[in-house]
Design a protein around this motif. Structure first.
Motif: not given
Length: 238
Positions: A48, A202, A216
């Protein structure tokens, strides 16, 4: 000196072709590389926040100073900076971007095309490749390791510290490849280098079965001319 090809010129020609392919696959030396994932054992894991790897400790420490995070060791022995950032400003030269579809085997490209025509080997260059016409079929073949997948190399510099040298991001996601024509069009409107934002988006979605999935998605947003950005904000110029 051992010469196992002395009586088999055909085998020698095939081996030389593979060596040429290996040479073509080599890239310029980059000071650092952006990564949107890492390996957890044998399992690839999406991240992330950006991970940046480098073979140089001084570069790793400078990257940590710029973007926070921690420094660990990557699987190949490089320094890995797991940053606190999901978006980082970068400088991109559109003329330096390389994009193709590649299928690898034993570290060598066995299928290299632009989506419709072969790029290698030399004797097949320009000939129609055997990739499916439909995008979903291309993805499925690549997933089964029976077809090529995107290989988009974007050389980048960091506007906050250009002395760190030239880095790169290699995109292999189909979502990035689908966005690429529009990104290239935006970049082509800019005279000279472009200031961009490389970010990780995301995404969450639900299957028809009700099962929730997430992933992602790497994205390159074009901000504008780097020279104009410097004029507006001198702090961007190192």
């Amino acid at each position: 000196m051992l010469d196992i090809f002395a009586t088999d010129p055909e085998a020698k020609a095939q081996r030389e072709e593979r060596e040429e392919a290996r040479t073509r696959a080599e890239r310029p030396s980059f000071a650092f590389q952006f990564r949107s994932g890492k390996m957890n054992g044998r399992q690839p894991v999406s991240l992330k926040q950006w991970r940046i790897t480098t073979p140089r400790q001084a570069v790793a420490e400078a990257l940590k100073e710029l973007y926070g995070g921690t420094i660990t060791e990557a699987t190949n022995g490089d320094f890995a900076v797991d940053t606190d950032q999901d978006r980082i400003s970068v400088v991109v030269d559109v003329s330096k971007i390389e994009s193709k579809l590649i299928q690898w085997a034993d570290g060598l490209p066995i299928h290299e095309c632009d989506g419709s025509k072969y790029l290698s080997p030399e004797e097949d260059k320009g000939k129609p490749c055997d990739c499916p016409k439909l995008l979903e079929e291309r993805k499925e073949k690549a997933k089964q390791r029976r077809g090529p997948k995107p290989n988009i190399v974007i050389p980048i510099r960091l506007p906050l510290d250009e002395e760190l040298g030239l880095g790169k991001y290699t995109a292999t996601a189909w979502s990035f490849a689908e966005d690429l024509p529009y990104t290239m069009k935006a970049l082509s409107r800019i005279d000279g280098e472009a200031l961009c934002v490389l970010r990780l988006e995301h995404v969450e979605y639900t299957l028809k079965s009700g099962e929730k999935r997430e992933f992602t998605k790497p994205v390159l947003d074009v901000v504008g001319s780097f020279q104009d950005a410097i004029a507006d904000d001198p702090d961007l110029e190192s």
